[in-house]
Design an enzyme around this catalytic site. Structure first.
Site, PDB file in Angstrom:
ATOM      1  CB  CYS A 212      35.725  58.842   7.908  1.00 19.37           C
ATOM      2  SG  CYS A 212      34.771  59.629   9.209  1.00 19.37           S
TER       3      CYS A 212
ATOM      4  CD  GLU B  66      39.388  56.169   4.176  1.00 19.81           C
ATOM      5  OE1 GLU B  66      38.776  55.289   3.544  1.00 19.81           O
ATOM      6  OE2 GLU B  66      38.842  56.929   5.003  1.00 19.81           O
TER       7      GLU B  66
ATOM      8  CD  GLU C 126      27.593  61.015   6.303  1.00 23.44           C
ATOM      9  OE1 GLU C 126      28.741  61.492   6.191  1.00 23.44           O
ATOM     10  OE2 GLU C 126      26.568  61.702   6.304  1.00 23.44           O
TER      11      GLU C 126
ATOM     12  CE1 TYR D 229      24.794  44.983  -3.618  1.00 22.03           C
ATOM     13  CE2 TYR D 229      24.913  46.146  -1.520  1.00 22.03           C
ATOM     14  CZ  TYR D 229      25.421  45.215  -2.401  1.00 22.03           C
ATOM     15  OH  TYR D 229      26.551  44.513  -2.053  1.00 22.03           O
TER      16      TYR D 229
ATOM     17  CB  SER E 108      35.186  51.774   2.109  1.00 26.14           C
ATOM     18  OG  SER E 108      34.419  50.691   1.620  1.00 26.14           O
TER      19      SER E 108
ATOM     20  CD1 TRP F 215      35.505  47.611  10.423  1.00 25.67           C
ATOM     21  CD2 TRP F 215      36.843  48.884  11.690  1.00 25.67           C
ATOM     22  NE1 TRP F 215      36.586  47.981   9.645  1.00 25.67           N
ATOM     23  CE2 TRP F 215      37.430  48.757  10.403  1.00 25.67           C
ATOM     24  CE3 TRP F 215      37.510  49.642  12.656  1.00 25.67           C
ATOM     25  CZ2 TRP F 215      38.645  49.356  10.057  1.00 25.67           C
ATOM     26  CZ3 TRP F 215      38.721  50.256  12.307  1.00 25.67           C
ATOM     27  CH2 TRP F 215      39.264  50.091  11.030  1.00 25.67           C
TER      28      TRP F 215
ATOM     29  CE  LYS G  16      26.510  44.431   7.262  1.00 22.95           C
ATOM     30  NZ  LYS G  16      27.586  43.975   8.163  1.00 22.95           N
TER      31      LYS G  16
HETATM   32  P1  NAD Z   1      33.496  48.905   4.676  1.00 21.33           P
HETATM   33  O1  NAD Z   1      32.989  49.771   3.578  1.00 21.33           O
HETATM   34  O2  NAD Z   1      34.355  47.759   4.348  1.00 21.33           O
HETATM   35  O3  NAD Z   1      32.260  48.288   5.512  1.00 21.33           O
HETATM   36  C1  NAD Z   1      31.211  49.105   5.986  1.00 21.33           C
HETATM   37  C2  NAD Z   1      29.954  48.241   6.128  1.00 21.33           C
HETATM   38  O4  NAD Z   1      29.605  47.743   4.838  1.00 21.33           O
HETATM   39  C3  NAD Z   1      30.144  47.031   7.045  1.00 21.33           C
HETATM   40  O5  NAD Z   1      28.970  46.831   7.805  1.00 21.33           O
HETATM   41  C4  NAD Z   1      30.353  45.890   6.046  1.00 21.33           C
HETATM   42  O6  NAD Z   1      29.916  44.644   6.535  1.00 21.33           O
HETATM   43  C5  NAD Z   1      29.479  46.333   4.873  1.00 21.33           C
HETATM   44  N1  NAD Z   1      29.926  45.780   3.587  1.00 21.33           N
HETATM   45  C6  NAD Z   1      31.194  45.450   3.204  1.00 21.33           C
HETATM   46  N2  NAD Z   1      31.188  44.955   1.951  1.00 21.33           N
HETATM   47  C7  NAD Z   1      29.900  44.963   1.522  1.00 21.33           C
HETATM   48  C8  NAD Z   1      29.249  44.584   0.314  1.00 21.33           C
HETATM   49  N3  NAD Z   1      29.913  44.067  -0.721  1.00 21.33           N
HETATM   50  N4  NAD Z   1      27.894  44.732   0.221  1.00 21.33           N
HETATM   51  C9  NAD Z   1      27.194  45.235   1.264  1.00 21.33           C
HETATM   52  N5  NAD Z   1      27.752  45.605   2.427  1.00 21.33           N
HETATM   53  C10 NAD Z   1      29.088  45.501   2.564  1.00 21.33           C
HETATM   54  O7  NAD Z   1      34.187  49.888   5.717  1.00 21.33           O
HETATM   55  P2  NAD Z   1      34.949  49.528   7.064  1.00 21.33           P
HETATM   56  O8  NAD Z   1      36.251  48.891   6.743  1.00 21.33           O
HETATM   57  O9  NAD Z   1      34.015  48.843   7.992  1.00 21.33           O
HETATM   58  O10 NAD Z   1      35.178  51.016   7.633  1.00 21.33           O
HETATM   59  C11 NAD Z   1      36.148  51.870   7.144  1.00 21.33           C
HETATM   60  C12 NAD Z   1      35.609  52.847   6.115  1.00 21.33           C
HETATM   61  O11 NAD Z   1      34.499  53.564   6.641  1.00 21.33           O
HETATM   62  C13 NAD Z   1      36.628  53.896   5.735  1.00 21.33           C
HETATM   63  O12 NAD Z   1      36.610  54.081   4.349  1.00 21.33           O
HETATM   64  C14 NAD Z   1      36.132  55.137   6.448  1.00 21.33           C
HETATM   65  O13 NAD Z   1      36.552  56.351   5.895  1.00 21.33           O
HETATM   66  C15 NAD Z   1      34.663  54.962   6.365  1.00 21.33           C
HETATM   67  N6  NAD Z   1      33.992  55.779   7.387  1.00 21.33           N
HETATM   68  C16 NAD Z   1      33.297  56.887   6.984  1.00 21.33           C
HETATM   69  C17 NAD Z   1      32.696  57.710   7.932  1.00 21.33           C
HETATM   70  C18 NAD Z   1      31.904  58.928   7.535  1.00 21.33           C
HETATM   71  O14 NAD Z   1      31.084  59.369   8.327  1.00 21.33           O
HETATM   72  N7  NAD Z   1      32.105  59.501   6.365  1.00 21.33           N
HETATM   73  C19 NAD Z   1      32.809  57.394   9.288  1.00 21.33           C
HETATM   74  C20 NAD Z   1      33.545  56.263   9.655  1.00 21.33           C
HETATM   75  C21 NAD Z   1      34.119  55.457   8.689  1.00 21.33           C
END
Ligand code: NAD
Length: 494
Positions: A299, A398, A264, A252, A242, A164, A188
């Site tokens: 990130c 983080e 990423e 998966y 994350s 997000w 998604k």
């Molecule tokens: P998140 O990992 O909680 O969620 C990311 C996506 O995964 C969302 O669409 C979420 O619905 C989905 N998701 C969550 N749990 C899941 C599961 N059990 N199975 C399948 N899908 C699942 O991350 P967030 O809170 O949305 O975003 C923050 C994280 O994203 C931070 O760790 C940040 O560093 C990382 N991020 C990385 C980059 C990069 O380019 N390296 C860029 C932006 C954010």
């Protein structure tokens, strides 16, 4: 774009959202809904269709048909490129609404959404739109009795899963190169920020993408994301999020069809300031800007400031001053300098990190408390800790919020060791006037991007991604196409 606070509020009051999935070029309601709440004021924005396995199945089937039988992968690449350029134009026309949607759903400043996030999104579709028709394959000089062709083919159906914090830019970094390569996509978005992605999907249809080429399903990660991750009809997973959830996607793939997985992930980026930095004031100002930009929900946030002990107090004091002066407030107010965190659940998580840091003996120099609590929004004072011990959680985990930890070092080897003492390897900063030091330290840092005498700069020409547990593969630049193409060798005996 010179809208006032009142202008933005008026536009927000009349903005209408798309709350249904886009599957096979049509709106799809599905069964249940969930409510998207704005972290700006805690108010409900919209009810959105909630995808379960059935909707994911439909979306993958549509993407599969579009890939296996539809025109998209078979079009001349330049023709695909023209559709992406039309989409870029439509995004530009709806830039204000898209920026407002992002700001309302996840709390960032609407001016940053407009000037930074949307600029990047438009540039991304233009860049890959222009690149599509300019790619060439290889025919290596080989044995005299043979002709060898090395061609790139689109990999197939891409499941793109995004977070997000930059809901549109990060979606664009996956969707644009995947479409340019001739793949079809099921996107998604995060359950916190589906509204901007659902609007983008409508614009893609308007731009002339054939049905099924881009499908967007909103829904919970552990349900919709999991169904996409396990789906046998998906060929590639392109995930941003994350590190913990990235592991799920590897599982998966392992538990299904060994689809390719590109990750990423998170970061805990060091920002090293040496005493010979060209301008210490500038270094301190950029350190503060970097960690508080986008509420620290980056990130790449330079969340570990590593300062030489001879200048540590001067730099820390400058950063603390900036933190105290930062105007935190309504993301729709152009005078605000930091908006709301992505929700009260996220604010509570960040406050948990703050409490743990205090318990671990770090010194809280400023911030650490919520503010504007009467608004119903999720606001936090910019927070700076110093005397952070390298082995504590604050120095290693983080936070994904506006929380800086300051650590000190006495020589360059110690700085590099501290910088690399993390499971992550996304980005790093270095401030020095010495060219050799810049190159030597850059080589020694295990990070996908190293910024020297700046932070968070770049454009579409350079790849972006992580080493170590920050992931694999690269977004942006021509390298991103590697995620969405397979190499084929054809060897012809002459
Ligand atoms: P998140 O990992 O909680 O969620 C990311 C996506 O995964 C969302 O669409 C979420 O619905 C989905 N998701 C969550 N749990 C899941 C599961 N059990 N199975 C399948 N899908 C699942 O991350 P967030 O809170 O949305 O975003 C923050 C994280 O994203 C931070 O760790 C940040 O560093 C990382 N991020 C990385 C980059 C990069 O380019 N390296 C860029 C932006 C954010």
């Amino acid at each position: 774009m010179d809208l006032t606070h009142d202008d933005w509020k008026r536009r927000a009051a009349t903005l209408r959202f798309h709350g249904s999935h886009l599957i096979d070029g049509r709106s799809h309601e599905g069964n249940g809904t969930f409510t998207v709440v704005s972290p700006r004021d805690g108010r409900a924005l919209a009810d959105v269709a909630d995808a379960g396995a059935t909707e994911v199945d439909l979306a993958v089937a549509a993407a599969r048909r579009a890939f296996d039988e539809g025109p998209w992968p078979r079009l001349a690449p330049a023709e695909r490129g023209r559709t992406l350029l039309r989409l870029a134009d439509l995004i530009e026309q709806r830039r204000t609404d898209l920026a407002l949607t992002v700001s309302l759903e996840m709390g960032k400043l609407v001016t940053d959404a407009y000037h930074i996030e949307l600029r990047a999104l438009i540039a991304t579709f233009r860049w890959y739109g222009e690149l599509a028709g300019k790619l060439t394959d290889e025919s290596p000089h080989t044995a005299p009795e043979a002709l060898a062709l090395v061609t790139r083919e689109p990999t197939g159906v891409v499941g793109a899963i995004v977070p997000w914090n930059f809901p549109l830019t990060l979606a664009g970094w996956k969707v644009a190169p995947a479409l340019a390569a001739g793949c079809t996509v099921v996107l998604k978005p995060s359950e916190k920020s589906p509204l901007s992605a659902l609007l983008l999907a409508r614009l893609a249809t308007e731009a002339g993408l054939p049905p099924g080429v881009l499908n967007v399903v909103a829904g919970d990660g552990p349900v919709a994301g999991r169904a996409l991750g396990l789906h046998p009809g998906v060929d590639v997973l392109a995930f941003t999020g994350s590190t913990a959830v990235g592991r799920h996607y590897l599982r998966y793939a392992a538990d299904s069809n060994l689809k390719r997985v590109w990750l990423e992930l998170g970061g805990k980026s060091p920002n090293i300031i040496l005493p010979d930095a060209p301008d210490l004031e500038q270094a301190a100002a950029t350190a503060a800007w970097g960690v508080f930009f986008n509420q620290g929900e980056m990130c790449t946030a330079p969340s570990r400031l590593l300062v030489h002990s001879s200048i540590a107090e001067r730099v820390t004091e400058a950063v603390v001053e900036r933190a105290r002066a930062l105007r935190v407030g309504d993301p729709l107010d152009p005078a605000s300098e930091m908006g709301a965190l992505a929700g009260h659940d996220h604010l509570d998580r960040v406050l948990g990190h703050v409490r743990a840091a205090v318990d671990d003996g770090a010194r809280l120099r400023t911030g650490g408390q919520p503010l504007q609590t009467g608004t119903g929004g999720a606001y936090l004072r910019p927070t700076v800790f110093d005397r952070v011990a390298p082995d504590t959680a604050l120095a290693r985990e983080e936070v994904f919020g506006p929380v800086l930890s300051v650590l000190t070092f006495d020589d360059l080897d110690e700085a590099v060791a501290l910088a690399n003492a993390t499971d992550y390897g996304l980005a790093a900063g270095l401030w020095t006037s010495d060219l050799s030091t810049a190159h030597r330290v850059s080589r020694a840092l295990r990070a996908g991007t190293v910024w020297v005498n700046c932070y968070e700069e770049g454009d579409l020409t350079v790849p972006f991604g992580g080493m170590k547990q920050s992931g694999n593969g690269r977004d942006k630049s021509a390298h991103a196409l590697e995620k969405y193409t397979e190499l084929k060798t054809t060897w012809i005996r002459l």
